[in-house]
Design an enzyme around this catalytic site. Structure first.
Site, mmCIF file in Angstrom:
data_model
loop_
_atom_site.group_PDB
_atom_site.id
_atom_site.type_symbol
_atom_site.label_atom_id
_atom_site.label_comp_id
_atom_site.label_asym_id
_atom_site.label_seq_id
_atom_site.Cartn_x
_atom_site.Cartn_y
_atom_site.Cartn_z
ATOM 1 N N LYS A 1 0.834 -1.207 0.000
ATOM 2 C CA LYS A 1 0.000 0.000 0.000
ATOM 3 C C LYS A 1 0.869 1.257 0.000
ATOM 4 C CE LYS A 1 -3.618 2.441 2.561
ATOM 5 N NZ LYS A 1 -4.655 2.376 3.597
ATOM 6 N N HIS B 1 -10.811 -30.473 -34.401
ATOM 7 C CA HIS B 1 -11.656 -29.318 -34.101
ATOM 8 C C HIS B 1 -12.713 -29.624 -33.038
ATOM 9 C CE1 HIS B 1 -9.645 -27.121 -37.190
ATOM 10 N NE2 HIS B 1 -10.085 -27.885 -38.161
#
Length: 512
Positions: A135, A273
């Site tokens: 922070k 596929h």
């Protein structure tokens, strides 16, 4: 003098890193095992207790949760009121934090771990220090990843300190790290208490690789693996040979191993596929390959092959004649590998098939604005629960073939139709907007191979009787389908008209 607080579980490359910090004039604050390792290496340290004036308590659960630590991390050097407060309370700034966390992941990966042990490996003080330092990245350098040691030292060596840009990037990494850590804990504890649909879905994955591109060359793509990946997964496969897997390769390979998971006898799955183009099973792997190849010798070109037995030389020589993208197996005989590896781009992967039945996690599908979550479709089929709905019942051989076709159609994109004989698929119709078109495609591919033992499987019910009529007119003798249509009677009547058998499973297998 600048100060660095160092407290790590992973001590890899720790001593060289901290010795450099000490060389640059940092006072080193440390605790526990980290302090011992540093002092044994001749690095002078200051204990956390001497900074806080408070002893470590509760079996080490509380040692850094103290204003003299967090005040030193969170105090802003650019705010006079912060500086004044820190001076008044004798809180000294801490300029660098090097912390990595208790090994929670490694703990819960152990097969015999109990809940108490897991909980004791939840780090509290470490994430708190990391978050405080992150922070306040304008003033504090925070280090959570051992991979960053070298670049930090290099920057301090060249510039005398880390840059604001570097500190900001390290801060973001910390919050990613603690978020992932907390996610793993939340997931584990939720599973322990049986939460099935948490009000907050917390997920974490680790970057495996950056793809050259996604589905198409203009799309960027990345492969992330589960933090705790299953052994029977592409994420855990070992690539022995060939160029990097692509985005589409990974999707196809995943679909193919899902199909292979259905079979215990020697089986070969050919996939193209996202749909199977041939499945063959036999007493020997080479025969299974022959059957899978014959199922669709055109579509198999450029396909993905999964074999659930060690690949032998004869099978390898037959596969070598074709252009294939990927071959996945439990192992390869040395001479078989030598043959296949002659093609430099062919990807050869090994996978632990012994783990194919391990409990699967839920699967996720992204949609715009959200994600869908569901259990994997791993239902164990029980033909004893199927219902014969026609006047003619299937023979025992037909029933076994129906089960084979049913397993194949389960992994074919809906609307899905599979035509098969006892040991191989003959025709597959996948992904059509209506079921009759899928049926026609499957029959077309099976043409010339249909005999008295040929069956058809449909992944969902027949909305009309046209599919049954078309199949019967082209020689199909038995059909398996879920049933459940308001017009089931029409399809049953059509089957009776042609004297073929039909069974319903009561379960559908849509795969979108």
């Amino acid at each position: 003098m600048k100060r660095a607080l160092v407290s790590v579980s992973d001590k890899k490359n720790l001593v060289p890193f901290v010795s450099k910090l000490a060389k640059y004039g940092f006072e080193i604050i440390s605790t526990g095992g980290t302090k011992r390792v540093l002092e044994e290496a001749g690095i002078e340290t200051v204990s956390v207790e001497s900074v806080t004036g408070f002893p470590e308590i509760l079996d080490g659960r509380v040692k850094t949760l103290n204003p003299f630590i967090h005040g030193g991390l969170l105090g802003r050097r650019d705010l006079p009121e912060h500086v004044a407060t820190m001076e008044k309370l004798h809180i000294k700034p801490i300029d660098l934090v090097c912390v990595n966390l208790y090994p929670f992941k490694e703990t819960i990966e152990k097969p015999d771990v109990d809940l108490e042990t897991a909980i004791e490996n939840i780090d509290i003080g470490g994430p708190s220090m990391l978050r405080s330092a992150a922070k306040n990245f304008h003033d504090v350098t925070v280090v959570v990843d051992t991979a960053d040691y070298a670049s930090i030292i290099k920057e301090i060596d060249e510039q005398g300190e880390t840059s604001l840009e570097t500190r900001a990037k390290l801060s973001a990494k910390v919050f990613r790290h603690t978020a992932a850590y907390d996610t793993l804990i939340a997931t584990y504890l939720s599973e322990q208490v049986g939460v099935e649909a948490p009000e907050k879905l917390t997920l974490t994955y680790e970057l495996e690789d950056t793809m050259r591109y996604g589905e198409n060359s203009h799309q960027k793509a990345w492969f992330y693996h589960d933090v705790l990946p299953k052994e029977y997964s592409i994420a855990n496969a070992d690539q022995l040979h060939g160029k990097k897997l692509s985005y589409n390769n990974i999707k196809d390979a995943d679909a193919a191993i899902r199909i292979a998971r259905e079979f215990s006898e020697p089986t070969v799955v050919a996939l193209k596929h996202m749909n199977p183009c041939g499945i063959g099973r036999a007493d020997k792997l080479e025969q299974a390959w022959d059957l899978a190849y014959k199922a669709d010798p055109i579509s198999i070109f450029g396909g993905v092959i999964v074999l659930n037995r060690k690949v032998d030389l004869n099978t390898a020589e037959k596969m070598h004649k074709l252009f294939l993208e990927i071959i996945i197996a439990p192992a390869f005989d040395d001479d078989a590998y030598e043959v296949l590896a002659k093609k430099k781009n062919l990807r050869l992967l090994t996978l632990n098939f012994a783990k194919k039945d391990e409990l699967m996690k839920k699967e996720l599908v992204s949609v715009m604005g959200g994600v869908l979550v569901q259990e994997q479709d791993v239902l164990q089929e029980d033909p004893q629960k199927w219902e014969v709905v026609t006047q003619t019942a299937p023979t025992q051989t037909q029933l076994q073939t129906l089960l084979f076709a049913w397993k194949a159609v389960k992994h074919t994109k809906s609307n899905a139709i599979v035509i098969a004989d006892q040991n191989r698929t003959l025709g597959i119709g996948a992904g059509q907007p209506n079921r009759i078109d899928s049926t026609k495609i499957a029959v077309k591919h099976a043409h010339g191979f249909i005999n008295d033992e040929t069956v058809m499987a449909s992944d969902a019910f027949f909305p009309m009787d046209d599919c049954v009529q078309y199949a019967a007119e082209h020689g199909i003798k038995a059909i398996v389908q879920p049933g459940g249509s308001i017009r089931d009677k029409d399809s049953i009547a059509m089957a009776d008209k042609y004297g073929i058998s039909m069974v319903t499973t009561g379960i559908r297998h849509f795969r979108h």
